[in-house]
Design a protein around this motif. Structure first.
Motif, mmCIF file in Angstrom:
data_model
loop_
_atom_site.group_PDB
_atom_site.id
_atom_site.type_symbol
_atom_site.label_atom_id
_atom_site.label_comp_id
_atom_site.label_asym_id
_atom_site.label_seq_id
_atom_site.Cartn_x
_atom_site.Cartn_y
_atom_site.Cartn_z
ATOM 1 N N ASP A 44 -10.042 4.860 -10.442
ATOM 2 C CA ASP A 44 -10.941 5.858 -9.874
ATOM 3 C C ASP A 44 -11.304 6.921 -10.893
ATOM 4 O O ASP A 44 -12.440 7.389 -10.952
ATOM 5 N N ASP A 74 -6.012 -5.314 -7.238
ATOM 6 C CA ASP A 74 -5.350 -4.018 -7.359
ATOM 7 C C ASP A 74 -6.332 -2.875 -7.124
ATOM 8 O O ASP A 74 -7.491 -2.950 -7.544
ATOM 9 N N VAL A 75 -5.855 -1.814 -6.490
ATOM 10 C CA VAL A 75 -6.615 -0.575 -6.336
ATOM 11 C C VAL A 75 -5.710 0.556 -6.800
ATOM 12 O O VAL A 75 -4.556 0.647 -6.379
ATOM 13 N N SER A 76 -6.226 1.435 -7.682
ATOM 14 C CA SER A 76 -5.401 2.499 -8.232
ATOM 15 C C SER A 76 -6.255 3.698 -8.586
ATOM 16 O O SER A 76 -7.436 3.559 -8.942
ATOM 17 N N SER A 77 -5.650 4.874 -8.519
ATOM 18 C CA SER A 77 -6.347 6.085 -8.942
ATOM 19 C C SER A 77 -6.658 6.044 -10.428
ATOM 20 O O SER A 77 -7.542 6.756 -10.905
ATOM 21 N N ARG A 99 0.859 -1.179 0.000
ATOM 22 C CA ARG A 99 0.000 0.000 0.000
ATOM 23 C C ARG A 99 0.893 1.225 0.000
ATOM 24 O O ARG A 99 1.772 1.352 0.854
ATOM 25 N N ASP A 100 0.680 2.118 -0.928
ATOM 26 C CA ASP A 100 1.459 3.354 -0.995
ATOM 27 C C ASP A 100 0.654 4.519 -0.418
ATOM 28 O O ASP A 100 -0.569 4.596 -0.615
ATOM 29 N N GLU A 115 -3.927 8.180 -0.004
ATOM 30 C CA GLU A 115 -3.725 6.850 -0.572
ATOM 31 C C GLU A 115 -3.133 6.902 -1.967
ATOM 32 O O GLU A 115 -3.522 7.726 -2.793
ATOM 33 N N GLY A 116 -2.194 6.005 -2.232
ATOM 34 C CA GLY A 116 -1.701 5.769 -3.581
ATOM 35 C C GLY A 116 -2.203 4.421 -4.060
ATOM 36 O O GLY A 116 -3.249 3.944 -3.619
ATOM 37 N N ASP A 117 -1.479 3.791 -4.949
ATOM 38 C CA ASP A 117 -1.860 2.472 -5.433
ATOM 39 C C ASP A 117 -1.661 1.427 -4.335
ATOM 40 O O ASP A 117 -0.848 1.593 -3.426
ATOM 41 N N SER A 118 -2.418 0.335 -4.447
ATOM 42 C CA SER A 118 -2.213 -0.789 -3.542
ATOM 43 C C SER A 118 -2.481 -2.082 -4.288
ATOM 44 O O SER A 118 -3.198 -2.104 -5.295
ATOM 45 N N THR A 119 -1.878 -3.159 -3.811
ATOM 46 C CA THR A 119 -2.077 -4.456 -4.452
ATOM 47 C C THR A 119 -1.980 -5.557 -3.409
ATOM 48 O O THR A 119 -1.287 -5.422 -2.392
#
Length: 226
Positions: free
Chosen positions: A209, A203-206, A95-96, A166-170
């Motif tokens: 979004d 993955d979660v990323s802007s 998590r960034d 929050e930044g990207d997370s995986t």
């Protein structure tokens, strides 16, 4: 690219026809799928991705234009080489965060240290162990206090409260042959991460979004065969 290697307009047209044919085969496979893991659908997906990539490259080389498509390739993860029936799992999480409001972070960390001196390592403040002075103006010390007090999941849910963005997370779910011994990998926790043993990832990323809108949450499993 040199003039001798420049693709012809006919080659670009042929690549476009190949994409159209691959689209038809992919749709046909989807309509005829036998289940969520139908190998025919995966094969058609890969064929479509390959055809689109060839067309995109030829289009750019010949006409200096690109397509609006972004089809994920297979380079994210290699072919799965782990056990078919895993007896153990490892979760690899990244998590960034951006320290968007340092003063908020410092204030919250100092508040935690004042309320619960036990979260401060003995002697952290110039050898005195004084919680009142442990944070000061040090973001480094503030982060140590914050992550020493809260679990990562709680920080993720309250990140704005702590001045973080929050930044990207995986999350990678990796298969293992057998459970590891206690303490076996703690000295080098990421050295044995093997992409070929990743069963699935989330993955979660802007980037997502921006496509869905600011009010939408996005958590998409990336099937490792795609």
């Amino acid at each position: 690219m040199s003039d001798a290697a420049q693709p012809s307009a006919a080659e670009v047209r042929a690549a476009a026809e190949a994409v159209k044919a691959a689209l038809d085969r992919h749709l046909d496979a989807v309509e005829r799928r036998s289940g969520p893991d139908d190998p025919a659908v995966y094969a058609a997906f890969d064929e479509l991705a390959a055809a689109a990539e060839v067309y995109d490259e030829l289009l750019y080389d010949t006409h200096d234009e690109v397509t609006p498509f972004e089809i994920p390739g297979n380079e994210a993860l290699p072919v799965y080489a782990g056990p078919e029936e895993p007896s153990a799992l490892s979760l690899l999480i990244r998590r960034d965060y951006i320290v968007a409001e340092p003063q908020r972070l410092l204030h919250q960390a100092q508040r935690i240290a004042d309320l619960d001196p036990d979260v401060v390592d003995e002697g952290a403040a110039n050898g005195s162990g004084d919680a009142a002075g442990v944070v000061g103006s040090s973001v480094h010390a503030a982060l140590g206090v914050l992550f020493g007090e809260f679990e990562p999941d709680e920080i993720a849910s309250r990140h704005k409260e702590f001045g973080l963005e929050e930044g990207d997370s995986t999350l990678w779910v990796a298969a293992a042959d057998e459970p590891t011994e206690p303490g076996e990998w703690l000295s080098a926790p990421f050295d044995q991460a093997d992409p070929q043993r990743v069963v699935c990832r989330f993955d979660v990323s802007s980037v997502f979004d921006e496509e869905l809108g600011d009010d939408d949450d996005f958590l998409e499993p990336l099937d490792r065969e795609r």
